[in-house]
Write an enzyme that holds these catalytic residues in place. Structure first.
Site, PDB file in Angstrom:
ATOM      1  N   GLU A   1      -7.618 -27.111   5.097  1.00  0.00           N
ATOM      2  CA  GLU A   1      -8.417 -25.909   5.416  1.00  0.00           C
ATOM      3  C   GLU A   1      -7.654 -24.986   6.364  1.00  0.00           C
ATOM      4  OE1 GLU A   1     -12.332 -27.204   6.693  1.00  0.00           O
ATOM      5  OE2 GLU A   1     -12.974 -27.216   4.597  1.00  0.00           O
TER       6      GLU A   1
ATOM      7  N   GLU B   1     -12.886 -31.688  -1.519  1.00  0.00           N
ATOM      8  CA  GLU B   1     -14.080 -31.888  -0.685  1.00  0.00           C
ATOM      9  C   GLU B   1     -15.250 -31.152  -1.314  1.00  0.00           C
ATOM     10  OE1 GLU B   1     -13.792 -30.961   3.499  1.00  0.00           O
ATOM     11  OE2 GLU B   1     -11.692 -31.584   3.548  1.00  0.00           O
TER      12      GLU B   1
HETATM   13  C1  BGP Z   1     -14.307 -29.594   6.377  1.00  0.00           C
HETATM   14  C2  BGP Z   1     -13.273 -30.599   6.800  1.00  0.00           C
HETATM   15  C3  BGP Z   1     -13.677 -32.024   6.739  1.00  0.00           C
HETATM   16  C4  BGP Z   1     -15.175 -32.266   6.917  1.00  0.00           C
HETATM   17  C5  BGP Z   1     -16.026 -31.259   6.186  1.00  0.00           C
HETATM   18  C6  BGP Z   1     -17.499 -31.335   6.556  1.00  0.00           C
HETATM   19  O1  BGP Z   1     -14.266 -28.613   7.341  1.00  0.00           O
HETATM   20  O2  BGP Z   1     -12.106 -30.470   6.008  1.00  0.00           O
HETATM   21  O3  BGP Z   1     -12.897 -32.671   7.734  1.00  0.00           O
HETATM   22  O4  BGP Z   1     -15.472 -32.393   8.228  1.00  0.00           O
HETATM   23  O5  BGP Z   1     -15.630 -29.946   6.372  1.00  0.00           O
HETATM   24  O6  BGP Z   1     -17.726 -30.555   7.693  1.00  0.00           O
HETATM   25  P1  BGP Z   1     -18.450 -31.178   8.966  1.00  0.00           P
HETATM   26  O7  BGP Z   1     -17.837 -32.509   9.179  1.00  0.00           O
HETATM   27  O8  BGP Z   1     -18.188 -30.217  10.054  1.00  0.00           O
HETATM   28  O9  BGP Z   1     -19.921 -31.287   8.603  1.00  0.00           O
END
Ligand code: BGP
Length: 477
Positions: free
Chosen positions: A176, A375
């Site tokens: 990201e 993801e």
């Molecule tokens: C993205 C990241 C992951 C994961 C996901 C869910 O930003 O790549 O690491 O964390 O989001 O977000 P969060 O964990 O903030 O709910």
């Protein structure tokens, strides 16, 4: 009738700092994740000056994957995973980040992990930098403020490319990388680039400089990787949250166009090997005076990626204000508006399955490279029943709706999608809030926001549902 390719890489995703724990075990140094406290559902995590007595750092133990991974990988295999995405914690391999030789104990851990995956014919999909920069690089060099950090990153990449050249085929450089396009949010610049903006600094200029060094680092790593193993598939990775215009008013459409340009210049550069014209002009007009050399630009051209990985959770919307300048400048922390046509998760994320099909087409039309959904998921409060079942129908619905859109993009629109590794294979520490209660996994982990819990694992209803999805190659959802 199976509509998806036979070799479609079904799997699940995590990140080292969110699952492993063992934050100071096996020679590992502190990472940026280790100095962030937990926060509430709608609060920002605090970044402390090192590890402070009396503070709670959820990533220090996470869900103890470091010690429990053989059992966890066995559960992934039981679901039928063809792939498993995780990251290599940079500070396990280079504890301070500026050493010249890697930490053997760190390398040996990932040998054991990847061997366990390969035992079940599960392809590792490995992220190099997933919010895990060695903290020493922050305090000593200012993270990606410094051009020196390019070398520290490429040395790390070369060490792991060499070590795992016969075990890992799929790689991603920076997770990201485009989160920091929201340059006013402390969490994004710190986790992406190891930077905290100082009072009086122009945060946007700081972001463009750090982002430049990162795309150069990515380009160099791609060239190094391809020399070590020409079969490597090395991708860029962006958070794909499309920004829709709030109305069909031309100013809103222009605003949304600039928002998409500002969010995705990172992938433009990493896939196409050059800066988009709007950005070179914008940076000049704003007099950011960035350190961008002709040698850098040549590297970008030579080090383009093989595919584009991305995360998809939600979509955004934006509207032009009454006093837009000629750039329709986009400031994500101020310019988003609510999309009243889509529902929100418990954490306020706008759930929009069709946005995934939109995004797959947008990327396919723009980049013409294979894409990988690395993801996709919904964070939710899960209830562990007395019989240790978890009835997460809301997660099954979210994933079913998104897989349906993914299939339409593949079958009806011809998008080349390599695989699908939902977030997350197992309950993890939330990146943005540090919560365990914001659960994403197919596997429930008995650990709570206050650090209590047995760390026992339990299969959720979605575990069995996803097992069938994979078994039917996505035919039966
Ligand atoms: C993205 C990241 C992951 C994961 C996901 C869910 O930003 O790549 O690491 O964390 O989001 O977000 P969060 O964990 O903030 O709910």
């Amino acid at each position: 009738m199976t509509e998806l390719p036979k070799n479609f890489l079904w799997g699940g995703a995590v990140a080292a700092h969110q699952v492993e724990g063992a934050y100071n075990v096996g020679g590992k140094g502190l990472s940026v994740a280790d100095v962030m406290t937990a926060a509430g559902s709608h609060d920002e995590r605090r970044i402390t000056d090192g590890v402070q007595e009396g503070e709670f750092y959820p990533n220090h133990e996470a869900v103890d994957f470091y010690h429990q991974f053989p059992e966890d990988v066995k559960l992934f295999a039981e679901m039928g995973f063809k792939s498993f995405r995780t990251s290599i914690a940079w500070s396990r391999i280079f504890p301070q980040g500026d050493e010249t030789e890697p930490n053997e104990e760190g390398l040996a851990f990932y040998d054991r992990l990847f061997d366990e995956c390969l035992k079940y014919n599960i392809e590792p999909v490995v992220t190099l930098s997933h919010f895990e920069m060695p903290y020493h690089l922050v305090t000593e060099y200012g993270g990606f403020r410094s051009r020196k950090t390019i070398t520290f990153f490429t040395r790390f990449a070369e060490a792991v490319f060499n070590r795992y050249k016969d075990k890992v085929k799929y790689w991603l450089t920076f997770n990201e990388i485009n989160n920091q396009s929201n340059y006013n949010r402390e969490f994004t610049l710190f986790t992406n680039s190891g930077i905290q903006v100082k009072p009086g600094e122009n945060a946007e200029a700081v972001m463009y400089q750090a982002g430049h060094y990162e795309v150069v680092a990515s380009a160099r790593a791609v060239q190094i990787g391809h020399k070590i193993n020409p079969d490597f598939q090395i991708g860029a990775m962006v958070a794909f949250s499309p920004v829709y215009p709030a109305t069909d008013k031309p100013a809103d459409v222009l605003k949304a166009q600039r928002a998409m340009q500002a969010r995705f210049w990172f992938s433009d550069v990493q896939v196409e090997g050059e800066y988009p014209s709007w950005l070179t002009r914008y940076q000049k007009a704003k007099q950011f005076n960035l350190d961008i050399t002709p040698e850098d630009l040549a590297e970008l051209k030579k080090g383009t990626v093989d595919y584009l990985g991305f995360s998809y959770y939600m979509s955004f919307a934006t509207a032009a204000s009454d006093h837009e300048d000629k750039y329709y400048s986009y400031n994500e922390s101020e310019d988003l508006v609510t999309n009243t046509y889509v529902p929100r998760s418990d954490w306020g994320w706008q759930v929009d399955p069709e946005g995934l099909r939109y995004g797959l087409n947008w990327m396919n039309d723009r980049y013409h490279v294979p894409v990988f959904i690395v993801e996709n998921g919904i964070g939710a409060i899960d209830k562990l029943e007395a019989d240790h079942q978890v009835h997460d129908q809301y997660r099954i619905k979210y994933l079913r709706d998104h897989i349906e859109q993914m299939k339409l993009a593949i079958v009806e629109d011809g998008v080349d999608v390599m695989g699908y590794t939902p977030w997350s294979a197992i309950d993890i520490v939330s990146a943005s809030t540090g919560q365990l209660s914001k659960r994403y996994g197919f596997i429930y982990v008995d650990r709570n926001d206050d650090g209590s819990g047995s760390l026992a694992r339990y299969r959720k209803d979605s575990f069995y549902w996803y097992q069938h999805v994979i078994e039917t190659n996505g035919d039966d959802l």
